[in-house]
Scaffold this motif. Structure first.
Motif, PDB file in Angstrom:
ATOM      1  N   GLN A   1      48.992  54.039 -38.852  1.00 33.59           N
ATOM      2  CA  GLN A   1      49.955  53.123 -39.613  1.00 33.59           C
ATOM      3  C   GLN A   1      51.277  53.274 -40.040  1.00 33.59           C
ATOM      4  O   GLN A   1      52.062  54.482 -41.244  1.00 33.59           O
ATOM      5  CB  GLN A   1      49.702  52.759 -40.910  1.00 33.59           C
ATOM      6  N   PRO A   2      52.222  53.259 -38.976  1.00 30.62           N
ATOM      7  CA  PRO A   2      53.695  54.104 -38.435  1.00 30.62           C
ATOM      8  C   PRO A   2      54.431  53.956 -40.073  1.00 30.62           C
ATOM      9  O   PRO A   2      55.078  54.050 -40.381  1.00 30.62           O
ATOM     10  CB  PRO A   2      53.924  53.927 -37.194  1.00 30.62           C
ATOM     11  N   GLU A   3      54.003  52.349 -40.880  1.00 32.82           N
ATOM     12  CA  GLU A   3      55.239  51.923 -41.302  1.00 32.82           C
ATOM     13  C   GLU A   3      54.019  51.698 -43.180  1.00 32.82           C
ATOM     14  O   GLU A   3      54.484  50.775 -44.016  1.00 32.82           O
ATOM     15  CB  GLU A   3      55.881  51.051 -41.318  1.00 32.82           C
ATOM     16  N   GLY A   4      52.933  52.444 -43.016  1.00 31.13           N
ATOM     17  CA  GLY A   4      51.958  52.272 -44.102  1.00 31.13           C
ATOM     18  C   GLY A   4      51.651  51.666 -44.128  1.00 31.13           C
ATOM     19  O   GLY A   4      51.483  50.648 -43.473  1.00 31.13           O
ATOM     20  N   VAL A   5      50.654  50.973 -45.776  1.00 29.39           N
ATOM     21  CA  VAL A   5      49.245  50.515 -45.894  1.00 29.39           C
ATOM     22  C   VAL A   5      49.304  49.187 -45.473  1.00 29.39           C
ATOM     23  O   VAL A   5      48.883  47.914 -44.780  1.00 29.39           O
ATOM     24  CB  VAL A   5      48.293  50.396 -47.248  1.00 29.39           C
ATOM     25  N   HIS A   6      50.436  48.349 -45.685  1.00 32.00           N
ATOM     26  CA  HIS A   6      51.477  46.835 -45.826  1.00 32.00           C
ATOM     27  C   HIS A   6      51.510  46.629 -44.340  1.00 32.00           C
ATOM     28  O   HIS A   6      51.979  44.983 -43.818  1.00 32.00           O
ATOM     29  CB  HIS A   6      52.236  46.459 -46.772  1.00 32.00           C
ATOM     30  N   GLY A   7      52.167  47.985 -43.200  1.00 32.55           N
ATOM     31  CA  GLY A   7      52.334  47.940 -42.137  1.00 32.55           C
ATOM     32  C   GLY A   7      51.371  47.146 -40.774  1.00 32.55           C
ATOM     33  O   GLY A   7      50.191  47.453 -40.977  1.00 32.55           O
TER      34      GLY A   7
ATOM     35  N   HIS B   1      46.914  70.508 -50.138  1.00 34.60           N
ATOM     36  CA  HIS B   1      46.650  68.952 -50.553  1.00 34.60           C
ATOM     37  C   HIS B   1      47.984  68.940 -48.596  1.00 34.60           C
ATOM     38  O   HIS B   1      49.130  69.932 -49.476  1.00 34.60           O
ATOM     39  CB  HIS B   1      47.768  69.051 -51.997  1.00 34.60           C
ATOM     40  N   VAL B   2      47.678  68.653 -48.320  1.00 36.82           N
ATOM     41  CA  VAL B   2      48.553  68.638 -47.070  1.00 36.82           C
ATOM     42  C   VAL B   2      50.785  67.990 -47.602  1.00 36.82           C
ATOM     43  O   VAL B   2      51.701  68.081 -47.548  1.00 36.82           O
ATOM     44  CB  VAL B   2      48.417  67.439 -45.726  1.00 36.82           C
ATOM     45  N   GLY B   3      50.183  66.736 -48.352  1.00 36.21           N
ATOM     46  CA  GLY B   3      51.297  66.911 -48.886  1.00 36.21           C
ATOM     47  C   GLY B   3      52.679  67.680 -49.071  1.00 36.21           C
ATOM     48  O   GLY B   3      53.934  67.714 -49.333  1.00 36.21           O
ATOM     49  N   LEU B   4      52.107  68.329 -50.722  1.00 39.45           N
ATOM     50  CA  LEU B   4      52.587  69.111 -50.783  1.00 39.45           C
ATOM     51  C   LEU B   4      53.623  70.504 -49.930  1.00 39.45           C
ATOM     52  O   LEU B   4      54.281  71.296 -50.339  1.00 39.45           O
ATOM     53  CB  LEU B   4      51.960  69.377 -52.063  1.00 39.45           C
ATOM     54  N   LEU B   5      52.361  70.287 -48.336  1.00 38.56           N
ATOM     55  CA  LEU B   5      53.225  71.675 -48.018  1.00 38.56           C
ATOM     56  C   LEU B   5      53.968  71.189 -46.235  1.00 38.56           C
ATOM     57  O   LEU B   5      54.174  71.696 -45.914  1.00 38.56           O
ATOM     58  CB  LEU B   5      51.405  72.397 -47.647  1.00 38.56           C
ATOM     59  N   ASP B   6      54.838  70.123 -46.994  1.00 36.64           N
ATOM     60  CA  ASP B   6      55.293  69.184 -46.788  1.00 36.64           C
ATOM     61  C   ASP B   6      55.349  68.713 -45.030  1.00 36.64           C
ATOM     62  O   ASP B   6      55.790  68.764 -44.064  1.00 36.64           O
ATOM     63  CB  ASP B   6      57.227  69.955 -45.922  1.00 36.64           C
ATOM     64  N   GLY B   7      53.343  68.447 -44.630  1.00 38.61           N
ATOM     65  CA  GLY B   7      52.901  67.562 -43.875  1.00 38.61           C
ATOM     66  C   GLY B   7      52.184  69.187 -42.853  1.00 38.61           C
ATOM     67  O   GLY B   7      52.132  69.346 -43.196  1.00 38.61           O
ATOM     68  N   TYR B   8      51.776  68.278 -42.324  1.00 36.93           N
ATOM     69  CA  TYR B   8      51.027  68.890 -40.401  1.00 36.93           C
ATOM     70  C   TYR B   8      51.900  70.581 -40.015  1.00 36.93           C
ATOM     71  O   TYR B   8      51.107  71.194 -40.177  1.00 36.93           O
ATOM     72  CB  TYR B   8      50.707  67.771 -39.499  1.00 36.93           C
TER      73      TYR B   8
ATOM     74  N   ALA C   1      43.394  56.040 -40.724  1.00 36.88           N
ATOM     75  CA  ALA C   1      44.587  56.308 -39.870  1.00 36.88           C
ATOM     76  C   ALA C   1      44.926  57.626 -40.879  1.00 36.88           C
ATOM     77  O   ALA C   1      45.516  57.466 -42.350  1.00 36.88           O
ATOM     78  CB  ALA C   1      45.394  54.874 -40.850  1.00 36.88           C
ATOM     79  N   PRO C   2      45.956  58.500 -40.060  1.00 35.23           N
ATOM     80  CA  PRO C   2      45.870  59.855 -40.952  1.00 35.23           C
ATOM     81  C   PRO C   2      46.852  59.271 -41.613  1.00 35.23           C
ATOM     82  O   PRO C   2      47.706  58.246 -40.827  1.00 35.23           O
ATOM     83  CB  PRO C   2      46.107  60.530 -39.812  1.00 35.23           C
ATOM     84  N   GLN C   3      47.169  59.820 -42.938  1.00 38.81           N
ATOM     85  CA  GLN C   3      48.068  59.140 -44.163  1.00 38.81           C
ATOM     86  C   GLN C   3      49.515  59.436 -43.004  1.00 38.81           C
ATOM     87  O   GLN C   3      49.929  60.600 -42.575  1.00 38.81           O
ATOM     88  CB  GLN C   3      48.534  60.252 -44.325  1.00 38.81           C
ATOM     89  N   HIS C   4      50.226  58.324 -42.605  1.00 37.80           N
ATOM     90  CA  HIS C   4      51.825  57.788 -41.572  1.00 37.80           C
ATOM     91  C   HIS C   4      52.764  59.558 -42.752  1.00 37.80           C
ATOM     92  O   HIS C   4      53.357  59.857 -41.234  1.00 37.80           O
ATOM     93  CB  HIS C   4      51.816  56.940 -41.937  1.00 37.80           C
ATOM     94  N   ASN C   5      53.131  59.563 -43.079  1.00 36.47           N
ATOM     95  CA  ASN C   5      54.167  60.182 -43.502  1.00 36.47           C
ATOM     96  C   ASN C   5      53.651  61.816 -43.991  1.00 36.47           C
ATOM     97  O   ASN C   5      54.500  62.775 -43.853  1.00 36.47           O
ATOM     98  CB  ASN C   5      54.998  60.134 -44.583  1.00 36.47           C
ATOM     99  N   TYR C   6      52.518  62.126 -43.638  1.00 33.21           N
ATOM    100  CA  TYR C   6      52.204  64.034 -43.098  1.00 33.21           C
ATOM    101  C   TYR C   6      52.237  64.530 -41.488  1.00 33.21           C
ATOM    102  O   TYR C   6      52.251  65.140 -41.061  1.00 33.21           O
ATOM    103  CB  TYR C   6      50.796  63.967 -43.026  1.00 33.21           C
ATOM    104  N   GLY C   7      52.382  62.991 -40.337  1.00 33.74           N
ATOM    105  CA  GLY C   7      52.843  63.675 -39.068  1.00 33.74           C
ATOM    106  C   GLY C   7      51.717  62.587 -38.253  1.00 33.74           C
ATOM    107  O   GLY C   7      51.397  62.076 -39.165  1.00 33.74           O
TER     108      GLY C   7
END
Length: 580
Positions: free
Chosen positions: A76-82, A112-119, A160-166
């Protein structure tokens, strides 16, 4: 049975399939193409084959009015509603052939992937963790959630792996790099509920749920339906086969209440992986169903062990710790000798919990001093470094890392982090208000937060500052903690791990109000003994001779007849020798 979602048939075409039994019609809205009406079969599936390349974006339009993402979207490159995006990982250029590691070698670090700035940020931690002695990283849930910040348990699109992690390819790169460092990669998966924002299944597939059974998150998912079971089993196989993830930790399976689904999932996973490949399946399960650990699952997170240790370290007895306030040392002794504390006994609610577990090997239980739940579900997210004497925490760490149970660390533990880990989300408007006030209301019955003014100081989950406060940048740490972890994990790898297969508990003696002496026979016949005192005064103990000691918080200064305050002595006695 259809495969859920969209899949490439060849380099230029794909098949799209949506289970929508309540829909009158479903159309495919494909990027830069006219809308296409999908064909329905008698089982409620809508499907169509279309010419389109990987990377194409698409949506479904239900009943000519509701536009939704694919519930089995791979990105989901634009998030859950994209829009959803067609993904093809078959051509990913993997660099490291990898069969994995056996379960008994597991030393797991939860991150937590987000706290470490993504993949990419997680990948940067891999050399340090491998050198420390960690053998696996466990990623908190990756399924797409609303907004940019979340623990991951509010996900609504689990494929769908979270878009802002990579990108999905960047997740493959992280897994590949981990394998290059000899590390397994686990993913925490949530099959018991969907989050509150972005899930449209009720609109076109209401049979996905059953209103006659409610969970803390609403109507229970109906695992009696073959299409529902397939949805989650196909999700598990996607992580393990497409991304080469090495293991799954299934969140809160007690809310699934359909053990035969869990058995089917385990059997399907074991059948799908190639011979010789190591794949780990771990449960979180308040029901303490020991039989599941004999039928395809490697282990369970042992909340009992954590809770008993937490009460002994902090003297806290509110909330679920109330179940451990009566002679917590005896509960710890039961954990070390039998696995579960609750094996059918009544909880504080007057209901029986658990099954006998003493016949299972110690490696069936994942032991931890902290994890995302046990820190983050506190009102202020304090770690044990803020809650108990460092000497007591050092002693408990000796038990954690040298017992035959499988140790789990939480990110920052290995440095003695004093940084909080607070509950965070990224909701908006009325939902944000409900989550914030609901979160604060949860603590109204705790003495420290009985006053509304005090509860108002509990961090707002939706504030960016709450997320940022949980980052480890510039964290305050305990001196010498990294060296302590490295020393203990080297001892574990050298002296304990090779002999874990065939290990059995020999019993655990209570030495005092906060002291125990636990014994195990390792697979090679030697005896592992851990004498632990989490109390502030010495207790009498007949300790093994100093020459057998692997680790001693007293730097081998312990007398043979006394276990000093806040101490841990770990001894390894060769087969056939007396401990004295």
């Amino acid at each position: 049975m259809h495969r859920h979602g969209a899949h490439m048939l060849d380099a230029t075409s794909a098949r799209f399939a949506l289970w929508a039994p309540d829909a009158r019609s479903v159309s495919l809205q494909l990027q830069d193409q006219p809308e296409i009406l999908m064909q329905r079969d008698s089982d409620g599936w809508f499907s169509i084959d279309v010419a389109c390349p990987p990377g194409s974006r698409y949506r479904y339009r239900v009943n000519a009015e509701l536009e939704v993402a694919d519930p089995a979207s791979r990105y989901q490159p634009e998030g859950v509603h994209g829009p959803s995006q067609l993904v093809d990982l078959a051509a990913y250029p993997w660099l490291h052939p990898w069969q994995g590691r056996p379960w008994h070698e597991a030393v797991i670090q939860e991150v937590h992937v987000g706290l470490l700035d993504g993949y990419a940020g997680v990948a940067g931690q891999l050399p340090r963790l491998a050198e420390l002695g960690v053998t696996a990283i466990e990623l908190m849930p990756l399924g797409q959630f609303p907004g940019e910040r979340n623990w991951g348990y509010d996900g609504v699109l689990p494929f769908a792996p979270q878009h802002n992690y990579g990108s999905p390819q960047q997740l493959c790169a992280l897994v590949d790099k981990a394998h290059g460092h000899g590390l397994m990669v686990m993913v925490d998966v949530v099959y018991n509920h969907f989050g509150p924002d972005g899930n449209y299944l009720h609109a076109y597939a209401d049979p996905f749920f059953r209103e006659d059974r409610q969970t803390p998150w609403g109507a229970a998912i109906d695992f009696r339906k073959p299409e529902v079971r397939e949805y989650f089993i196909q999700n598990a196989l996607m992580w393990l086969c497409d991304y080469r993830i090495d293991g799954l930790r299934l969140d809160a399976v007690h809310a699934i209440d359909q053990p035969d689904f869990l058995l089917e999932l385990a059997a399907r996973v074991r059948a799908a992986v190639e011979p010789g490949r190591q794949v780990w399946l771990v449960l979180e399960n308040e029901h303490n169903q020991a039989d599941l650990l004999e039928q395809g699952f490697d282990a369970q997170w042992n909340d009992d062990g954590h809770n008993a240790l937490h009460v002994l370290l902090t003297d806290e007895v509110e909330g679920y710790y109330e179940d451990y306030k009566d002679r917590p040392v005896e509960k710890l002794a039961r954990c070390l000798s039998e696995g579960f504390v609750f094996q059918g006994q009544n909880t504080r609610h007057g209901t029986p919990r658990g099954e006998p577990s003493g016949h299972l090997p110690p490696t069936s239980f994942v032991l931890f001093l902290q994890n995302h739940d046990q820190i983050g579900n506190r009102a202020m997210g304090e770690r044990l470094t803020r809650l108990c004497p460092p000497q007591a925490l050092r002693a408990a760490t000796g038990l954690l890392l040298l017992s035959p149970m499988i140790p789990l660390l939480f990110m920052g533990d290995e440095e003695g982090s004093c940084q909080p880990f607070v509950f965070f989300t990224d909701f908006h408007d009325e939902l944000a208000d409900a989550v914030r006030e609901g979160r604060r209301g949860e603590f109204a019955h705790f003495a420290a937060f009985a006053n509304p003014d005090t509860r108002a100081k509990i961090p707002d989950p939706n504030a960016a500052a709450t997320f940022n406060a949980s980052r480890l940048d510039g964290q305050q740490v305990l001196a010498g903690w990294h060296g302590l972890y490295q020393q203990l994990l080297q001892l574990r790898a050298r002296h304990i791990v090779p002999h874990l297969p065939g290990t059995r508990a020999l019993g655990c003696e209570v030495l005092g109000d906060k002291a125990v002496s636990a014994r195990w026979q390792l697979g090679n016949g030697s005896e592992l003994r851990i004498d632990l005192n989490l109390g502030g005064t010495a207790v009498n103990a007949n300790l093994p001779a100093a020459r057998w000691r692997l680790f001693d918080t007293g730097a081998d200064a312990h007398p043979d007849t006394s276990l000093t305050a806040h101490s841990c002595v770990v001894s390894l006695i060769p087969s056939g020798l007396e401990p004295s």
